[in-house]
Enzyme design. Structure first.
Site, PDB file in Angstrom:
ATOM      1  N   CYS A  36       0.862  -1.175   0.000  1.00  0.00           N
ATOM      2  CA  CYS A  36       0.000   0.000   0.000  1.00  0.00           C
ATOM      3  C   CYS A  36       0.904   1.232   0.000  1.00  0.00           C
ATOM      4  O   CYS A  36       1.679   1.438   0.949  1.00  0.00           O
ATOM      5  CB  CYS A  36      -0.855  -0.036   1.258  1.00  0.00           C
ATOM      6  SG  CYS A  36      -1.867   1.425   1.511  1.00  0.00           S
ATOM      7  N   CYS A  55      -0.772   3.277  -6.804  1.00  0.00           N
ATOM      8  CA  CYS A  55      -1.667   2.764  -5.753  1.00  0.00           C
ATOM      9  C   CYS A  55      -1.989   1.338  -6.169  1.00  0.00           C
ATOM     10  O   CYS A  55      -2.325   1.091  -7.345  1.00  0.00           O
ATOM     11  CB  CYS A  55      -2.945   3.600  -5.704  1.00  0.00           C
ATOM     12  SG  CYS A  55      -4.262   2.841  -4.710  1.00  0.00           S
TER      13      CYS A  55
HETATM   14  N1  DGL Z   1      -3.925   0.454  -2.006  1.00  0.00           N
HETATM   15  C1  DGL Z   1      -3.489   1.609  -1.356  1.00  0.00           C
HETATM   16  C2  DGL Z   1      -2.307   2.282  -2.005  1.00  0.00           C
HETATM   17  O1  DGL Z   1      -1.518   1.617  -2.644  1.00  0.00           O
HETATM   18  C3  DGL Z   1      -4.430   2.458  -0.537  1.00  0.00           C
HETATM   19  C4  DGL Z   1      -5.657   2.974  -1.166  1.00  0.00           C
HETATM   20  C5  DGL Z   1      -6.620   3.628  -0.173  1.00  0.00           C
HETATM   21  O2  DGL Z   1      -7.001   2.925   0.776  1.00  0.00           O
HETATM   22  O3  DGL Z   1      -6.986   4.792  -0.382  1.00  0.00           O
HETATM   23  O4  DGL Z   1      -2.116   3.465  -1.886  1.00  0.00           O
END
Ligand code: DGL
Length: 253
Positions: A72, A182
Protein backbone atom coordinates in the site's frame (compact mmCIF):
# COMPACT_ATOMS: atom_id res chain seq x y z
CA UNK A 1 7.76 -23.43 13.17
CA UNK A 2 8.43 -21.73 9.81
CA UNK A 3 7.83 -18.04 9.85
CA UNK A 4 5.30 -16.33 7.60
CA UNK A 5 5.44 -13.29 5.32
CA UNK A 6 2.73 -10.74 6.08
CA UNK A 7 1.14 -8.54 3.44
CA UNK A 8 -0.88 -5.51 4.42
CA UNK A 9 -3.17 -3.18 2.51
CA UNK A 10 -6.26 -1.08 3.24
CA UNK A 11 -8.18 -3.60 1.11
CA UNK A 12 -7.84 -5.74 -2.00
CA UNK A 13 -5.16 -3.64 -3.76
CA UNK A 14 -2.19 -5.46 -2.25
CA UNK A 15 -3.46 -8.79 -3.61
CA UNK A 16 -1.81 -7.74 -6.87
CA UNK A 17 1.57 -7.79 -5.11
CA UNK A 18 0.77 -10.91 -3.07
CA UNK A 19 -0.16 -12.76 -6.27
CA UNK A 20 3.27 -11.99 -7.73
CA UNK A 21 5.03 -13.03 -4.50
CA UNK A 22 3.14 -16.36 -4.36
CA UNK A 23 4.17 -17.02 -7.95
CA UNK A 24 7.85 -16.26 -7.32
CA UNK A 25 8.04 -17.79 -3.83
CA UNK A 26 5.67 -20.77 -3.93
CA UNK A 27 7.06 -22.48 -0.84
CA UNK A 28 6.55 -19.53 1.50
CA UNK A 29 3.71 -19.14 3.97
CA UNK A 30 1.80 -15.89 3.57
CA UNK A 31 -0.69 -13.91 5.59
CA UNK A 32 -2.76 -11.26 3.82
CA UNK A 33 -4.40 -8.55 5.92
CA UNK A 34 -6.97 -6.35 4.15
CA UNK A 35 -8.17 -3.56 6.41
CA UNK A 36 -11.49 -3.57 4.55
CA UNK A 37 -13.47 -2.15 7.48
CA UNK A 38 -11.41 1.04 7.22
CA UNK A 39 -10.73 1.45 3.47
CA UNK A 40 -10.04 3.85 1.87
CA UNK A 41 -6.93 5.20 3.55
CA UNK A 42 -6.15 7.83 0.91
CA UNK A 43 -8.76 10.30 2.18
CA UNK A 44 -7.73 9.99 5.85
CA UNK A 45 -5.30 12.08 7.91
CA UNK A 46 -1.80 10.89 8.83
CA UNK A 47 -2.91 10.43 12.45
CA UNK A 48 -5.82 8.23 11.41
CA UNK A 49 -3.72 6.15 9.00
CA UNK A 50 -0.92 5.73 11.55
CA UNK A 51 -3.37 4.46 14.19
CA UNK A 52 -4.97 1.98 11.76
CA UNK A 53 -1.65 0.66 10.49
CA UNK A 54 -0.28 0.32 14.02
CA UNK A 55 -3.33 -1.66 15.06
CA UNK A 56 -3.02 -4.02 12.11
CA UNK A 57 0.73 -4.48 12.49
CA UNK A 58 0.43 -5.16 16.24
CA UNK A 59 -1.86 -8.03 15.24
CA UNK A 60 0.42 -9.23 12.42
CA UNK A 61 3.54 -9.06 14.58
CA UNK A 62 1.94 -11.69 16.85
CA UNK A 63 1.54 -14.15 13.94
CA UNK A 64 5.13 -15.45 13.82
CA UNK A 65 6.19 -13.36 10.83
CA UNK A 66 9.65 -12.86 9.33
CA UNK A 67 8.80 -9.89 7.07
CA UNK A 68 6.06 -7.37 6.47
CA UNK A 69 5.17 -6.02 3.04
CA UNK A 70 3.19 -2.79 3.11
CA UNK A 71 1.47 -3.47 -0.21
CA UNK A 72 0.00 0.00 0.00
CA UNK A 73 1.68 3.19 -1.19
CA UNK A 74 -0.43 5.30 1.17
CA UNK A 75 0.42 3.35 4.34
CA UNK A 76 4.09 3.29 3.31
CA UNK A 77 4.22 7.07 2.83
CA UNK A 78 2.73 7.67 6.28
CA UNK A 79 3.86 4.80 8.50
CA UNK A 80 6.79 2.76 7.13
CA UNK A 81 9.54 4.72 8.87
CA UNK A 82 8.05 4.32 12.36
CA UNK A 83 7.36 0.61 11.79
CA UNK A 84 10.96 -0.01 10.70
CA UNK A 85 12.21 1.61 13.88
CA UNK A 86 9.88 -0.47 16.06
CA UNK A 87 10.00 -4.02 14.69
CA UNK A 88 12.87 -6.50 14.29
CA UNK A 89 11.60 -7.92 10.97
CA UNK A 90 12.16 -6.16 7.62
CA UNK A 91 9.36 -3.83 6.54
CA UNK A 92 9.18 -3.58 2.75
CA UNK A 93 7.23 -0.57 1.55
CA UNK A 94 5.93 0.64 -1.79
CA UNK A 95 6.30 3.99 -3.45
CA UNK A 96 5.07 5.15 -6.85
CA UNK A 97 7.47 3.77 -9.48
CA UNK A 98 8.68 7.20 -10.60
CA UNK A 99 12.28 6.10 -11.09
CA UNK A 100 11.55 3.21 -13.50
CA UNK A 101 9.02 5.43 -15.29
CA UNK A 102 11.60 8.17 -15.84
CA UNK A 103 13.84 5.57 -17.48
CA UNK A 104 11.11 5.08 -20.08
CA UNK A 105 10.84 8.75 -20.91
CA UNK A 106 12.76 10.52 -23.61
CA UNK A 107 11.67 14.11 -24.00
CA UNK A 108 8.25 13.91 -22.39
CA UNK A 109 6.87 13.75 -18.84
CA UNK A 110 5.59 11.15 -16.38
CA UNK A 111 2.05 11.27 -14.93
CA UNK A 112 1.92 9.82 -11.41
CA UNK A 113 -1.55 8.55 -10.46
CA UNK A 114 -2.01 7.79 -6.77
CA UNK A 115 -4.29 8.40 -3.80
CA UNK A 116 -4.89 11.92 -2.50
CA UNK A 117 -2.73 11.19 0.54
CA UNK A 118 0.23 9.68 -1.35
CA UNK A 119 0.29 12.69 -3.68
CA UNK A 120 0.30 15.15 -0.76
CA UNK A 121 2.97 13.36 1.29
CA UNK A 122 6.52 14.69 1.50
CA UNK A 123 7.84 11.17 0.76
CA UNK A 124 6.78 11.56 -2.88
CA UNK A 125 8.03 15.12 -3.25
CA UNK A 126 11.39 14.08 -1.77
CA UNK A 127 11.63 11.21 -4.22
CA UNK A 128 10.91 13.53 -7.15
CA UNK A 129 13.46 16.06 -5.83
CA UNK A 130 16.11 13.36 -5.36
CA UNK A 131 15.60 12.30 -8.95
CA UNK A 132 15.87 15.92 -10.00
CA UNK A 133 12.61 15.46 -11.87
CA UNK A 134 10.34 18.28 -10.65
CA UNK A 135 9.78 19.54 -14.18
CA UNK A 136 9.24 16.04 -15.57
CA UNK A 137 6.53 14.75 -13.20
CA UNK A 138 2.84 15.66 -12.94
CA UNK A 139 0.39 14.22 -10.39
CA UNK A 140 -3.19 13.03 -10.71
CA UNK A 141 -5.40 11.65 -7.93
CA UNK A 142 -7.57 8.68 -8.92
CA UNK A 143 -8.79 8.21 -5.36
CA UNK A 144 -12.28 7.12 -6.39
CA UNK A 145 -10.87 3.96 -8.00
CA UNK A 146 -10.10 2.61 -4.52
CA UNK A 147 -13.77 2.55 -3.50
CA UNK A 148 -14.85 1.28 -6.91
CA UNK A 149 -12.39 -1.64 -6.59
CA UNK A 150 -13.51 -2.35 -3.03
CA UNK A 151 -17.10 -2.53 -4.34
CA UNK A 152 -16.00 -5.02 -6.99
CA UNK A 153 -16.65 -2.58 -9.84
CA UNK A 154 -14.04 -3.03 -12.54
CA UNK A 155 -15.01 -2.66 -16.20
CA UNK A 156 -18.36 -0.96 -15.60
CA UNK A 157 -19.81 2.22 -17.20
CA UNK A 158 -19.42 3.96 -13.80
CA UNK A 159 -15.68 3.28 -13.79
CA UNK A 160 -15.27 4.32 -17.40
CA UNK A 161 -17.11 7.61 -16.80
CA UNK A 162 -15.00 8.31 -13.71
CA UNK A 163 -11.76 7.75 -15.64
CA UNK A 164 -12.94 9.72 -18.68
CA UNK A 165 -13.69 12.67 -16.40
CA UNK A 166 -10.38 12.34 -14.54
CA UNK A 167 -8.43 12.19 -17.83
CA UNK A 168 -10.42 14.96 -19.54
CA UNK A 169 -7.84 17.72 -19.04
CA UNK A 170 -4.82 15.51 -19.73
CA UNK A 171 -2.93 16.19 -22.94
CA UNK A 172 -1.39 12.75 -23.52
CA UNK A 173 1.05 14.16 -26.07
CA UNK A 174 3.00 15.56 -23.10
CA UNK A 175 3.61 12.13 -21.52
CA UNK A 176 5.75 9.07 -22.14
CA UNK A 177 4.62 7.17 -19.04
CA UNK A 178 1.81 6.85 -16.52
CA UNK A 179 2.60 5.46 -13.05
CA UNK A 180 0.01 3.39 -11.20
CA UNK A 181 1.04 4.57 -7.72
CA UNK A 182 -1.67 2.76 -5.75
CA UNK A 183 -2.03 -1.00 -5.63
CA UNK A 184 -5.80 -0.80 -6.19
CA UNK A 185 -5.21 0.91 -9.55
CA UNK A 186 -3.61 -2.17 -11.07
CA UNK A 187 -7.05 -3.72 -11.47
CA UNK A 188 -7.74 -0.96 -13.99
CA UNK A 189 -4.54 -1.39 -16.00
CA UNK A 190 -6.19 -2.99 -19.05
CA UNK A 191 -9.00 -0.44 -19.10
CA UNK A 192 -6.62 2.52 -18.75
CA UNK A 193 -4.42 1.05 -21.48
CA UNK A 194 -7.40 1.12 -23.84
CA UNK A 195 -8.23 4.73 -22.89
CA UNK A 196 -4.82 6.33 -23.46
CA UNK A 197 -2.48 6.43 -26.48
CA UNK A 198 -0.27 3.37 -26.95
CA UNK A 199 2.79 5.67 -26.85
CA UNK A 200 2.26 6.17 -23.09
CA UNK A 201 3.67 3.21 -21.11
CA UNK A 202 2.00 2.12 -17.88
CA UNK A 203 4.44 1.48 -15.04
CA UNK A 204 3.86 0.09 -11.55
CA UNK A 205 5.90 -1.16 -8.62
CA UNK A 206 4.52 -4.63 -7.85
CA UNK A 207 7.44 -6.58 -9.33
CA UNK A 208 10.08 -4.31 -7.81
CA UNK A 209 8.46 -4.79 -4.39
CA UNK A 210 8.62 -8.59 -4.65
CA UNK A 211 12.27 -8.39 -5.74
CA UNK A 212 12.98 -6.24 -2.70
CA UNK A 213 11.21 -8.79 -0.48
CA UNK A 214 13.32 -11.59 -1.95
CA UNK A 215 16.51 -9.62 -1.35
CA UNK A 216 15.53 -9.12 2.31
CA UNK A 217 14.84 -12.80 2.81
CA UNK A 218 17.90 -14.21 1.11
CA UNK A 219 19.48 -15.23 4.41
CA UNK A 220 16.43 -16.89 5.94
CA UNK A 221 15.17 -20.46 5.76
CA UNK A 222 12.73 -21.70 3.10
CA UNK A 223 9.66 -23.73 3.95
CA UNK A 224 8.37 -26.52 1.71
CA UNK A 225 4.69 -26.06 1.83
CA UNK A 226 3.30 -22.79 0.64
CA UNK A 227 0.18 -21.46 2.34
CA UNK A 228 -2.00 -18.37 2.70
CA UNK A 229 -4.05 -17.09 5.64
CA UNK A 230 -6.49 -14.32 4.75
CA UNK A 231 -7.79 -11.76 7.23
CA UNK A 232 -10.05 -8.73 6.84
CA UNK A 233 -9.44 -6.30 9.71
CA UNK A 234 -8.39 -9.14 12.11
CA UNK A 235 -11.20 -11.55 11.08
CA UNK A 236 -10.05 -14.82 9.53
CA UNK A 237 -11.78 -15.35 6.19
CA UNK A 238 -12.00 -18.16 3.65
CA UNK A 239 -9.35 -18.08 0.91
CA UNK A 240 -12.11 -18.84 -1.57
CA UNK A 241 -13.14 -15.20 -1.33
CA UNK A 242 -9.84 -14.31 -3.00
CA UNK A 243 -10.29 -16.48 -6.09
CA UNK A 244 -12.28 -13.92 -8.16
CA UNK A 245 -9.58 -11.33 -7.47
CA UNK A 246 -6.72 -13.68 -8.34
CA UNK A 247 -8.55 -14.62 -11.56
CA UNK A 248 -8.86 -10.95 -12.44
CA UNK A 249 -5.22 -10.27 -11.55
CA UNK A 250 -4.11 -13.11 -13.87
CA UNK A 251 -5.64 -11.16 -16.75
CA UNK A 252 -3.29 -8.21 -16.41
CA UNK A 253 -0.12 -9.50 -14.75
N1 DGL B 1 -3.93 0.45 -2.01
C1 DGL B 1 -3.49 1.61 -1.36
C2 DGL B 1 -2.31 2.28 -2.00
O1 DGL B 1 -1.52 1.62 -2.64
C3 DGL B 1 -4.43 2.46 -0.54
C4 DGL B 1 -5.66 2.97 -1.17
C5 DGL B 1 -6.62 3.63 -0.17
O2 DGL B 1 -7.00 2.93 0.78
O3 DGL B 1 -6.99 4.79 -0.38
O4 DGL B 1 -2.12 3.46 -1.89
Amino acid sequence: MPKKIAFFDSGIGGLTVLHQAMKQMPSEQFIYFADSDNAPYGTKTSTEITALVEDAVTFLAQQNIKALVLACNTATAVAAKALRARYPFPVIGMEPAVKPALKQTSTKKVLVCATEKTLKETKLSHLIQQLNAESKVDKLSLQQLVLLAEKGLFETPEVRIYLETAFKEINWQEYDALVLGCTHFLYYKNLIKRMIPATVSIVDGHQGTVQQLQRCLIQTEQTNQGSLDFYTSQKRESNQLLEPFFNRIRSFI
